[in-house]
Design an enzyme around this catalytic site. Structure first.
Site, PDB file in Angstrom:
ATOM      1  N   ASP A   2      -1.295  -7.921  -2.786  1.00 44.95           N
ATOM      2  CA  ASP A   2      -2.048  -9.102  -3.197  1.00 44.95           C
ATOM      3  C   ASP A   2      -1.185 -10.358  -3.061  1.00 44.95           C
ATOM      4  O   ASP A   2       0.035 -10.300  -3.222  1.00 44.95           O
ATOM      5  CB  ASP A   2      -2.513  -8.932  -4.653  1.00 44.95           C
ATOM      6  CG  ASP A   2      -3.607  -9.915  -5.015  1.00 44.95           C
ATOM      7  OD1 ASP A   2      -4.254 -10.457  -4.098  1.00 44.95           O
ATOM      8  OD2 ASP A   2      -3.802 -10.154  -6.219  1.00 44.95           O
ATOM      9  N   HIS A  19      -2.240 -12.863   5.865  1.00 43.21           N
ATOM     10  CA  HIS A  19      -2.460 -11.433   6.115  1.00 43.21           C
ATOM     11  C   HIS A  19      -1.489 -10.912   7.172  1.00 43.21           C
ATOM     12  O   HIS A  19      -0.975  -9.799   7.069  1.00 43.21           O
ATOM     13  CB  HIS A  19      -3.913 -11.177   6.541  1.00 43.21           C
ATOM     14  CG  HIS A  19      -4.908 -11.509   5.467  1.00 43.21           C
ATOM     15  ND1 HIS A  19      -4.737 -11.149   4.156  1.00 43.21           N
ATOM     16  CD2 HIS A  19      -6.092 -12.190   5.501  1.00 43.21           C
ATOM     17  CE1 HIS A  19      -5.770 -11.584   3.426  1.00 43.21           C
ATOM     18  NE2 HIS A  19      -6.597 -12.226   4.227  1.00 43.21           N
ATOM     19  N   LEU A 113       7.322  11.024   5.516  1.00 36.36           N
ATOM     20  CA  LEU A 113       6.783  10.062   4.556  1.00 36.36           C
ATOM     21  C   LEU A 113       5.253  10.063   4.680  1.00 36.36           C
ATOM     22  O   LEU A 113       4.721   9.795   5.762  1.00 36.36           O
ATOM     23  CB  LEU A 113       7.346   8.659   4.861  1.00 36.36           C
ATOM     24  CG  LEU A 113       6.790   7.482   4.064  1.00 36.36           C
ATOM     25  CD1 LEU A 113       7.092   7.626   2.576  1.00 36.36           C
ATOM     26  CD2 LEU A 113       7.377   6.156   4.575  1.00 36.36           C
TER      27      LEU A 113
HETATM   28  C1  IPE Z   1      -4.377  -9.628   0.263  1.00 33.64           C
HETATM   29  O1  IPE Z   1      -4.226 -10.730  -0.549  1.00 33.64           O
HETATM   30  C2  IPE Z   1      -5.385  -8.645  -0.216  1.00 33.64           C
HETATM   31  C3  IPE Z   1      -6.369  -8.200   0.807  1.00 33.64           C
HETATM   32  C4  IPE Z   1      -7.604  -7.889   0.474  1.00 33.64           C
HETATM   33  C5  IPE Z   1      -6.021  -8.056   2.225  1.00 33.64           C
HETATM   34  P1  IPE Z   1      -5.384 -11.751  -0.925  1.00 33.64           P
HETATM   35  O2  IPE Z   1      -6.164 -12.093   0.300  1.00 33.64           O
HETATM   36  O3  IPE Z   1      -6.177 -11.198  -2.072  1.00 33.64           O
HETATM   37  O4  IPE Z   1      -4.531 -12.997  -1.394  1.00 33.64           O
HETATM   38  P2  IPE Z   1      -4.855 -14.042  -2.551  1.00 33.64           P
HETATM   39  O5  IPE Z   1      -5.130 -13.257  -3.810  1.00 33.64           O
HETATM   40  O6  IPE Z   1      -6.022 -14.849  -2.105  1.00 33.64           O
HETATM   41  O7  IPE Z   1      -3.596 -14.839  -2.659  1.00 33.64           O
HETATM   42 MG    MG Z   2      -6.110 -11.449  -4.115  1.00 33.72          MG
END
Ligand code: IPE
Ligand code: MG
Length: 226
Positions: A2, A19, A113
Site C-alpha cells: 500500500d 505502481h 521460495l
Molecule cells: C497500491 O497502493 C495498492 C494497489 C491496489 C495496487 P495504492 O494504490 O492503494 O496507494 P495509495 O493508498 O493510493 O497511496
Molecule cells: Mg491504498
C-alpha cells in the site's frame, strides 16, 4: 502493498508511476526474503474491492502485471520461486490469465521460495467459496454437517496446504487488515509501518523480521509452555 499512489503524488507523478515503483519494491523484497531464508511470502496485489478504482487505473495495473511477470519470469525460475495465485483468476482479463498460467506452469517444480500473489482476492469471498464447496459435499452425501471442522474449512481455502502466515506486514501507514487472509491470520503477528510500499526495501523487511523475533507468541497459551 500500500502507498503506491501517495508515493507518486508526493513526486507529482501519475499514480501508475507509483505502481511501477511498487514492482521494484517487490523485486527487492523477493531477493531479500530468499536471502533471509523466508520460505513463504504472500503479496496482496489486487483485492476484490480494487475493481472500484477508475477503469484506467485497473487497466494500467493489469498491463503492468502482464508486462512485469513476463519480463521477470526467467529470473523467478532461476531463483527457485514457486508461484501461486490466491483469488479468482476467472474474472481477470484473458491476457492476464494467460500470463499467469504460463508463470504458474514454469515455476510449478520450484521449492526454494513460495510466492503467493493475492490477486482479485478477498478474504470474505474466499470463505464464501469454501462454504459453497463444503455445502456441495454435504449435498452429495460425502460429508455430514457435524463433521465439518477447521481442517475441512482449511482444505477448501485458496491457501490449502500452505502454513498460516507468522507475520503480516502492512506498509503505507494504515492500521487495518483490508479483507486479507481473514481466516489465516488468526495468530499472525501484525507489523504496521508508515513506509510507503515503493520505498520498502531490504532494511524495512529486516526491521519487520527483527520486530517479529521480539514478539512473545503464546497462541492463547501461557509463556514458555506449549
Ligand atoms: C497500491 O497502493 C495498492 C494497489 C491496489 C495496487 P495504492 O494504490 O492503494 O496507494 P495509495 O493508498 O493510493 O497511496
Ligand atoms: Mg491504498
Amino acid at each position: 502493498m500500500d502507498g503506491n499512489g501517495r508515493w507518486a503524488q508526493q513526486r507529482q507523478l501519475p499514480r501508475v508511476a507509483g505502481h511501477r515503483a511498487g514492482v521494484e519494491a517487490v523485486r527487492r523484497v523477493l531477493e531479500c526474503a530468499g536471502a533471509l531464508g523466508i520460505k513463504y511470502l504472500t503479496l496482496y496485489a489486487f483485492s476484490t474491492e480494487n475493481w472500484k478504482r477508475p477503469q484506467a487505473e485497473v487497466d494500467a495495473l493489469m498491463r503492468l502485471l502482464v508486462e512485469k511477470l513476463t519480463e521477470e519470469l526467467p529470473d523467478l525460475v532461476v531463483r527457485g520461486v514457486h508461484l501461486r495465485i490466491l483469488g479468482n483468476m476467472e474474472d481477470l482479463p484473458c491476457d492476464v490469465q494467460d500470463a499467469l498460467r504460463t508463470a504458474l506452469a514454469q515455476t510449478a517444480h520450484n521449492s526454494r521460495l513460495y510466492v503467493n500473489i493475492a490477486l482479485n482476492y478477498g478474504g470474505r469471498r474466499e470463505l464464501v467459496d469454501a462454504c459453497q464447496k463444503l455445502a456441495r459435499q454435504v449435498q452429495r452425501g460425502e460429508l455430514e454437517p457435524g463433521q465439518i471442522d477447521e481442517e475441512h474449512v482449511e482444505r477448501e481455502l485458496y491457501t490449502a496446504s500452505l502454513p498460516d502466515p507468522d507475520l503480516l506486514i502492512r506498509p503505507g501507514g494504515e492500521y487495518r487488515v483490508s479483507n486479507f487472509l481473514l481466516w489465516q491470520i488468526a495468530y499472525a503477528e501484525l507489523y504496521m509501518t508508515p513506509t510507503l510500499w515503493p520505498d520498502f526495501g531490504e532494511q524495512d523487511l529486516i526491521a519487520a523480521v527483527a520486530a517479529f523475533q521480539k514478539r512473545d507468541r503464546r497462541f492463547g497459551g501461557l509463556k514458555g509452555r506449549s
